[in-house]
Scaffold this motif. Structure first.
Motif, PDB file in Angstrom:
ATOM      1  N   TRP B  11       1.064  -1.342  -0.245  1.00 30.30           N
ATOM      2  CA  TRP B  11      -0.009   0.266  -0.229  1.00 30.30           C
ATOM      3  C   TRP B  11       1.149   1.114  -0.199  1.00 30.30           C
ATOM      4  CZ3 TRP B  11      -5.166   0.051   2.523  1.00 30.30           C
ATOM      5  CH2 TRP B  11      -5.893  -0.863   2.452  1.00 30.30           C
ATOM      6  N   ARG B  63     -10.082   0.074   5.271  1.00 32.70           N
ATOM      7  CA  ARG B  63      -8.982   0.152   5.551  1.00 32.70           C
ATOM      8  C   ARG B  63      -8.146  -1.025   6.987  1.00 32.70           C
ATOM      9  NH1 ARG B  63      -6.091   5.145   3.881  1.00 32.70           N
ATOM     10  NH2 ARG B  63      -4.161   3.839   4.761  1.00 32.70           N
ATOM     11  N   THR B  64      -8.422  -2.096   7.548  1.00 31.47           N
ATOM     12  CA  THR B  64      -8.391  -2.836   8.368  1.00 31.47           C
ATOM     13  C   THR B  64      -8.542  -4.035   7.930  1.00 31.47           C
ATOM     14  OG1 THR B  64      -8.847  -1.068  10.291  1.00 31.47           O
ATOM     15  CG2 THR B  64      -8.208  -3.410  10.360  1.00 31.47           C
ATOM     16  N   ARG B  67      -6.277  -4.498   4.762  1.00 32.54           N
ATOM     17  CA  ARG B  67      -4.392  -5.147   5.663  1.00 32.54           C
ATOM     18  C   ARG B  67      -4.668  -6.514   5.765  1.00 32.54           C
ATOM     19  NH1 ARG B  67      -0.909  -1.349   9.146  1.00 32.54           N
ATOM     20  NH2 ARG B  67       0.581  -2.819   7.377  1.00 32.54           N
ATOM     21  N   ASP B  70      -5.103  -9.095   3.339  1.00 33.66           N
ATOM     22  CA  ASP B  70      -3.728  -8.427   2.537  1.00 33.66           C
ATOM     23  C   ASP B  70      -2.649  -9.614   2.650  1.00 33.66           C
ATOM     24  OD1 ASP B  70      -3.854  -6.996   0.016  1.00 33.66           O
ATOM     25  OD2 ASP B  70      -3.108  -5.690   1.363  1.00 33.66           O
ATOM     26  N   GLN B 529       1.611   4.411   6.772  1.00 32.45           N
ATOM     27  CA  GLN B 529       0.430   5.380   6.638  1.00 32.45           C
ATOM     28  C   GLN B 529       0.526   6.101   7.898  1.00 32.45           C
ATOM     29  OE1 GLN B 529      -1.699   3.343   4.503  1.00 32.45           O
ATOM     30  NE2 GLN B 529       0.423   2.277   4.126  1.00 32.45           N
TER      31      GLN B 529
END
Lengths: 594, 594
Positions: B11, B63-64, B67, B70, B529
């Motif tokens: 990211w 977003r969490t 992640r 991923d 980030q």
């Protein structure tokens, strides 16, 4: 559009080997496929059909989809859009409030949960985005805001077709802008318009922007992005001499100048036995001694419809068009929206005996106080041959503004190749397109439905105004396939290709294989996505597959190896370059990076 | 697991400003929230409820989630897994063939399309993955293969609860392995087991691996990964003295040694008026002169059930357990799976008059040829007080193997804190957990249903064997919240935090603000980030929010600025360090990178 947070996603990959990849290409087109994108995406192993309009994404397809999504995401973030994700399974209530639970009809997938509650699979999310923003924001200071999602959507299409071009489960980017006033909405709309242009430009799509409505809701209230493709379902017009393009529904007819009718003789009713069609009427007129040659364009056709405003009783309306043109029901419907339109049935004619079928004319409508809307070509002073409201009789030299006064004009007549462009830039051509994007100034439809106000700068409540903007992400993939494929297979633009480069071992020589491996590694280290054909198959099979799956660049390590060269093939052009083995990696990377 | 293609996603972001971010934290817990993860994920603006068990993901939540996805993706790719994406909307037929259209009952969301075809929202995809691989692969050379997807799934839970902990729409990683033989399946299973451990370890989850079944299907045929949490719905046992952990359903009871019953007196039937409960029976026994103290553990309780194998008639079965233990219906059901079990109703007792309620004993069952399965503690030579199959009568000194012979043993008795661990490592404790992963050797259930053979190495068709492996991705996010939250808010591990660092301007001084901006930029350039609180709010509000939203590190640029320091706070520990402004960026980056 705010401070501009931007989440960009970059991809890193190790080399993907064809000996391992879940991919089997097919020799034959699938039996149900009609368009080239559908045929090739299946044959090249990108997608597989699970049910009508429902597809699986295999590794190559999923990678392509994700690359397109990333471009969409980048450009949405660049205009300050914030990504969220709403559910696909939704409760009925908000759609009830907006009236779309009913309006969507059978296109909506409806679900009952175990407690009997009505739910639905979201076809688009205006309601939920409105409620979501209403839940968090309460002041003009919070606005403008643009939120978006990239999400799986559901529509129970009557005729799902062409693979992922029109699916029942599909991926869409939908965004919604929230502004405190019309000027803000204009800015949000323009920002989206720009983002959409950048997205489609980066992907190399051949597209036009067409006005989606005739402008009753404001000049730029709604535009569609249409990818030019003969397989498209949408017909649009384009000017031969300029940028003008529009949906057929949105084409406006230039009104001729009003005529002086001082010299036009008085309207006279004639016997016209059996002239119930325009052709028969024209034949009668040219046989009669009217002193001029008559064509269908000199006759006035009155088509009767029932118009129903939401929540009201149907109203009888007459539509007047030059007799050489049909009424285009889609254009007619668009003109009346949100009211619905139907043609009269036998029952209606019985109930309105003054309507003499085949002989309806403006004067009869006027006498009976029926609203009469005419094509813009029917201007003041023009003289027409029209029905005389009696069986077997027509009236000649019926002059608009003298013998009858229309209630107004309407865009309802069919649009024809060769018609003048409304902007005067030339004449219109008709083309086919695929809708890939739609931007729309919604205004306050949903904020009214949910009573979404924020505190205005003046301390009073201000009703929020919205825009709604969509891109068919999975459809875009089909469009890229459709526009760029050739007889040999797919051909992806670099921006959307599942891999940047396809390395093929086309030689049994072990040293060549090792060389290919080294090249693949060098590409990978340079950050390129590498598809590596390390299979034990014949060079012929490998070349065919490389053309079918369509990576933009193919590096062939084959017979030339012993003479010190590898081959670089550009898929789109077919151009082949011999690259010296010495320094091949760097040279090829430089070429790929343009 | 094959050549190992691996798509990793990294990211890149520019700084996300709180003045722009779609985020409003809430002061109060939502009314419907019981567990801390639910309360805090709503209060901190990560998710919003749309319907029971159906949630929206706001920017921080999305977003969490991404992640976590991923990390799952990386570890799945590392074991050679290939990512694909199947539809959520599925046709009925494959689920009909596997019998799950019926088996799922009301947990399945069912949909009828406009043509009346039955469809469903996928709860898990064994059928479709089997068909997908069957569509492409045909030889042993194609195997092994592991395919996976990270996808939105649907289950109409009876009691959706605890926010995203048990939703009706949720994100799951499901993978499926395909092997040509059992040894291959074992390898695929072990590879997944390792990948799951790495995933949960990287995320810092406190978890145990428990055997999910009692082993009727093979030793390691099925294991669950349970996150330890008092809010969990699953009870599991753990040995006080070793690694042993298991689902209550999977606990095996160590069988005592067989006893020599030479000295045991003959079985004698006694009058036991009104002793229809174990308590009453024990009271009677201790009042009677039996020459020993009797407890519930000396009595033998016979519980009658009806067992129905799929497609067969129900069978009457007796379950014998020591009288001091209840029959645990979940354990009983697990022991009989795939057959279903019910207790008898009044009608059943009427139809089987030899069953004397409250006085059922092994001998009556034996005489009537009823299958009688007993707890493993009921071994050869043990003597019991049991019903005598007559009203108001019990039999004493009924010896197993002498006076009755059970048809077999069964795991059905309740498991208690303090029971011996089956591996002899200690005694069992009972704890609560949340299922976050499940790995399962499916074997040939689905390949049999669809007749999926490949050409074997010997030239003959070989039936493929499968494993199925799931991770609750959205649930994992709730688990991380649940395990790591404190009274002040969320506290993310670095691996899953929506942002690596949260920079707070806590000073109105313009120079401090500029300094904070420079720090944020330096972090961003270093690839971190950054969440940047540039709002015009009081330091108090900002600190509270930073604790609530829970980034692992918070950098405060405040009063210390003029004296040349910024503050670095570690969320999990609460530790505060003063960092000199000079070189602050580098020092903080070094600390964050551990």
């Amino acid at each position: 559009m705010g401070g501009g947070a931007a989440l960009r996603i970059t991809w890193v990959t190790v080399i993907e080997r064809l000996s391992h990849l879940f991919l089997r290409t097919l020799r034959d087109d699938p039996a149900d496929a009609e368009v080239i994108s559908h045929k090739l995406l299946v044959r090249a192993g990108y997608v597989r059909r699970v049910a009508p309009g429902v597809y699986s994404w295999l590794p190559l397809g999923l990678r392509t989809l994700r690359r397109i999504e990333d471009i969409v995401r980048e450009e949405m973030n660049a205009i300050g859009g914030q990504e969220i994700l709403l559910p696909a399974l939704l409760p009925r209530e908000p759609y009830e409030k907006s009236n779309r639970w009913t309006e969507y009809g059978p296109s909506l997938f409806r679900v009952k949960d175990r407690k009997g509650a009505d739910m639905l699979l979201g076809p688009t999310h205006e309601e939920l985005f409105t409620l979501t923003v209403q839940g968090e924001y309460s002041s003009y200071k919070d606005l403008p805001a643009t939120l978006y999602q990239i999400q799986t959507k559901y529509r129970d299409e009557e005729r799902p077709r062409a693979g992922i071009l029109r699916g029942r489960e599909f991926v869409m980017k939908d965004s919604y802008s929230f502004d405190v006033d019309d000027a803000g909405l204009d800015r949000s709309y323009e920002a989206h318009r720009g983002a959409y242009q950048r997205i489609f430009d980066r992907l190399g799509v051949d597209y036009v922007i067409v006005k989606a409505t005739s402008g009753a809701m404001g000049g730029s209230a709604s535009e569609e992005f249409l990818a030019v493709a003969p397989a498209g379902e949408d017909t649009f017009v384009r000017s031969t001499g300029g940028d003008y393009a529009a949906n057929v529904e949105a084409v406006t007819t230039p009104a001729p100048e009003a005529l002086d009718y001082a010299a036009t003789p008085e309207a006279v009713v004639h016997d016209t036995p059996d002239a119930t069609t325009i052709d028969a009427l024209v034949e009668w007129a040219n046989a009669a001694d009217l002193g001029r040659t008559v064509t269908g364009a000199d006759t006035l056709k009155c088509v009767m419809v029932k118009v129903t405003e939401p929540g009201k009783e149907p109203e009888l309306v007459g539509i007047g068009v030059p007799g050489d043109r049909e009424v285009d029901m889609k254009r007619l419907e668009a003109s009346f929206e949100p009211a619905t339109v139907e043609l009269l049935d036998e029952e209606d004619f019985k109930n309105n005996p003054f309507l003499v079928k085949g002989y309806i004319g403006p004067r009869g409508l006027e006498r009976n106080e029926v609203r009469f809307l005419v094509d813009p070509r029917i201007v003041m002073g023009t003289a027409w041959i029209s029905g005389a409201d009696e069986p077997n009789r027509h009236v000649v030299d019926l002059v608009c503004g003298r013998d009858f006064t229309p209630s107004g004009t309407i865009e309802a007549a069919e649009v024809r190749e060769g018609d003048p462009a409304p902007d005067g830039s030339g004449t219109l051509t008709l083309q086919r397109g695929i809708e890939i994007g739609h931007i729309f100034q919604l205004g306050r439809k949903y904020t009214d439905a949910f009573g979404f106000d924020v505190l205005g700068e003046d301390g009073k409540p201000a009703r929020v105004t919205m825009g709604s903007y969509g891109i068919g992400v999975s459809r875009l993939m089909a469009v890229l396939a459709e526009q760029r494929a050739d007889g040999k297979g797919l051909s992806w633009p670099a921006a959307a290709a599942p891999f940047d480069v396809h390395v093929v071992i086309a030689n049994k020589d072990e040293e060549a294989a090792r060389g290919a491996e080294e090249l693949a590694e060098a590409f990978d280290e340079a950050g390129l996505q590498v598809l590596f054909d390390d299979r034990k198959a014949s060079p012929g099979v490998k070349f065919k597959d490389s053309e079918l799956v369509g990576m933009p660049w193919v590096v062939v390590v084959g017979r030339g190896w012993s003479e010190g060269t590898v081959e670089l093939r550009e898929r789109a052009t077919g151009e082949v370059t011999q690259v010296p083995v010495d320094g091949a990696a760097d040279a090829i990377i430089a070429t790929l990076r343009g």
